[in-house]
Design an enzyme around this catalytic site. Structure first.
Site, mmCIF file in Angstrom:
data_model
loop_
_atom_site.group_PDB
_atom_site.id
_atom_site.type_symbol
_atom_site.label_atom_id
_atom_site.label_comp_id
_atom_site.label_asym_id
_atom_site.label_seq_id
_atom_site.Cartn_x
_atom_site.Cartn_y
_atom_site.Cartn_z
ATOM 1 N N GLU A 1 0.718 -1.113 0.090
ATOM 2 C CA GLU A 1 -0.077 -0.026 0.090
ATOM 3 C C GLU A 1 0.754 1.409 0.116
ATOM 4 O O GLU A 1 0.349 2.342 0.468
ATOM 5 C CB GLU A 1 -0.910 0.032 1.178
ATOM 6 C CG GLU A 1 -2.085 -1.260 1.037
ATOM 7 C CD GLU A 1 -2.915 -1.444 2.209
ATOM 8 O OE1 GLU A 1 -3.926 -0.484 2.356
ATOM 9 O OE2 GLU A 1 -2.747 -2.033 3.008
ATOM 10 N N THR B 1 0.198 2.171 -8.297
ATOM 11 C CA THR B 1 -0.331 3.723 -8.846
ATOM 12 C C THR B 1 0.602 4.211 -9.878
ATOM 13 O O THR B 1 0.213 4.999 -10.820
ATOM 14 C CB THR B 1 -0.883 4.674 -7.622
ATOM 15 O OG1 THR B 1 -1.625 3.937 -6.866
ATOM 16 C CG2 THR B 1 -1.698 5.821 -8.097
ATOM 17 N N ARG C 1 -8.220 0.801 -5.453
ATOM 18 C CA ARG C 1 -7.277 -0.123 -4.734
ATOM 19 C C ARG C 1 -7.432 -1.477 -4.840
ATOM 20 O O ARG C 1 -8.624 -2.205 -4.589
ATOM 21 C CB ARG C 1 -7.401 0.207 -3.347
ATOM 22 C CG ARG C 1 -6.413 -1.055 -2.197
ATOM 23 C CD ARG C 1 -5.132 -0.689 -2.314
ATOM 24 N NE ARG C 1 -4.170 -1.736 -1.487
ATOM 25 C CZ ARG C 1 -3.360 -2.350 -2.070
ATOM 26 N NH1 ARG C 1 -2.922 -2.124 -3.271
ATOM 27 N NH2 ARG C 1 -2.667 -3.233 -1.280
ATOM 28 N N ASP D 1 6.265 -4.516 -11.371
ATOM 29 C CA ASP D 1 5.448 -4.108 -10.095
ATOM 30 C C ASP D 1 5.044 -5.550 -9.309
ATOM 31 O O ASP D 1 4.667 -6.375 -10.100
ATOM 32 C CB ASP D 1 4.344 -3.614 -10.449
ATOM 33 C CG ASP D 1 3.313 -3.200 -9.323
ATOM 34 O OD1 ASP D 1 4.002 -3.065 -8.232
ATOM 35 O OD2 ASP D 1 1.956 -3.152 -9.369
ATOM 36 N N GLN E 1 3.299 -6.849 0.198
ATOM 37 C CA GLN E 1 2.973 -7.415 1.667
ATOM 38 C C GLN E 1 4.181 -8.477 1.761
ATOM 39 O O GLN E 1 4.879 -9.014 0.914
ATOM 40 C CB GLN E 1 1.638 -8.149 1.694
ATOM 41 C CG GLN E 1 0.637 -7.490 2.019
ATOM 42 C CD GLN E 1 0.064 -6.141 1.387
ATOM 43 O OE1 GLN E 1 0.397 -6.265 0.022
ATOM 44 N NE2 GLN E 1 -0.480 -5.220 1.809
#
Length: 379
Positions: free
Chosen positions: A50, A55, A186, A208, A212
């Site tokens: 996150e 993005t 998201r 990308d 986590q």
């Protein structure tokens, strides 16, 4: 008999000629492929969960590919609606678990609350008019708003307010997401995604990967022939804990992860472009004064804004001091070791702001080009 031999020799000669020509073509193609490979800048996006990595990739598509077509936009509608459902479920679900707990501001909203918690939480849920009615009523409730203000105490997606503020648009049957909606949406990244694009005839491949903890073991697959690492950190996460570990501060995790990447033996010659991301959310938090940075990072109390600090017109000096403190926490790691073989280039970013990313990426291109030349010992 003699004629047969001559005939055979002629055939052998033609076969040999054909083989040589085929080999020459293969060699030529291999050489061409090698040149294309060597001319390609491979950028690896790393960072904790996150932080805004995906993005950044979406922005590259908007800026350097063709953005998102109508089919892709329609496919995002379900994800956006799920973001809204997850957000209202999470906020209302957290009200009783916070210490002290929060009550609904209006007793008339208990039916709305029960519907969201009992009906909207079902896995096969449909986004009907009833859902939008209850969601809009709850989002206006003063108790729900108070719980949202304390969202650093539980796990809430960054885009919660953005989408809950525009449910009247998203609920329409003819709704088509805007580019900003797609940037804000998201979706958890799992695995490795490659995006290819070209800028001024230079090829870029951007990788990308999920941020986590359980996704990070896959990262090593991408380390080979990397031109540069773009490390993304969410500066606004200084007062938040990890989704996968409620005892660990998100920004500290990001600093620790940066340190492990910086000192990784496979990456000791790879420079890092540091995207100090979510500057918009950091500014909101610092300006509001509700969550003090020094409560989470005690060194900030004695920190002085450095002489090299620059600020935007009208930027709050408290925000400037906070963002440079976070920058310097990362630079402390990169300057402690590195042996001059790799460098850290920090940039303040807001991944949902297309103009900001355009400007930052343009600034980075010269750095990436230099790294690429050094990679193939042309510099």
């Amino acid at each position: 008999m003699v004629m047969g031999c001559f005939g055979g020799n002629k055939q052998d000669a033609e076969d040999e000629k054909w083989r040589k020509e085929a080999n020459k073509k293969i060699e030529k193609q291999l050489q061409k492929d090698k040149q294309v490979y060597r001319a390609t800048h491979r950028l690896l996006l790393l960072g904790a969960g996150e932080s805004g990595k995906s993005t950044i990739v979406k922005q590259m598509r908007i800026l350097h590919v063709d953005g998102f077509d109508d089919t892709e936009k329609r496919q995002k509608i379900q994800d956006i609606r799920k973001n809204i459902r997850d957000a209202i479920l999470t906020i209302t679900g957290a009200m009783s678990s916070l210490n002290p707990p929060i009550q609904l501001g209006d007793d008339n909203h208990h039916d709305d609350f029960d519907y969201i918690q009992d009906v909207a939480s079902q896995p096969d849920f449909e986004y009907n008019d009833e859902f939008w009615y209850h969601t809009e009523r709850l989002w206006k409730d003063s108790g729900v708003q108070a719980c949202y203000e304390r969202s650093n105490e539980y796990q809430l997606i960054d885009c919660a307010k953005y989408f809950l503020d525009k449910t009247d648009v998203v609920k329409q049957p003819e709704y088509t997401p805007t580019e900003q909606d797609i940037l804000r949406c998201r979706v958890l990244t799992s695995g490795i995604f490659e995006t290819r694009f070209q800028v001024d005839k230079v090829n870029f491949h951007m990788f990308d990967v999920g941020g986590q903890r359980d996704e990070r073991r896959k990262w090593i697959q991408c380390f080979n022939d990397v031109t540069a690492i773009i490390y993304v950190t969410a500066c606004s996460s200084y007062n938040m804990v990890l989704r996968e570990d409620s005892t660990t501060n998100r920004l500290r995790e990001s600093l620790d992860l940066f340190k492990s990447i910086w000192n990784n033996r496979w990456l000791r010659t790879i420079s890092v472009i540091l995207f100090l991301n979510k500057q918009d959310l950091l500014a909101e938090k610092i300006s509001s004064g509700k969550s003090k940075l020094e409560d989470y990072f005690s060194d900030f109390a004695n920190y002085k804004t450095p002489p090299d600090a620059t600020s935007e017109a009208g930027e709050d000096p408290h925000v400037v001091r906070a963002k440079y403190f976070i920058r310097d926490e990362f630079l402390r790691i990169s300057t402690a070791s590195g042996d001059g073989k790799h460098y850290c280039y920090p940039h303040f970013t807001c991944a949902v702001d297309t103009e900001n990313i355009r400007r930052v990426f343009n600034d980075c291109r010269d750095i990436i080009q230099r790294m690429h030349l050094r990679q193939y010992e042309l510099l």
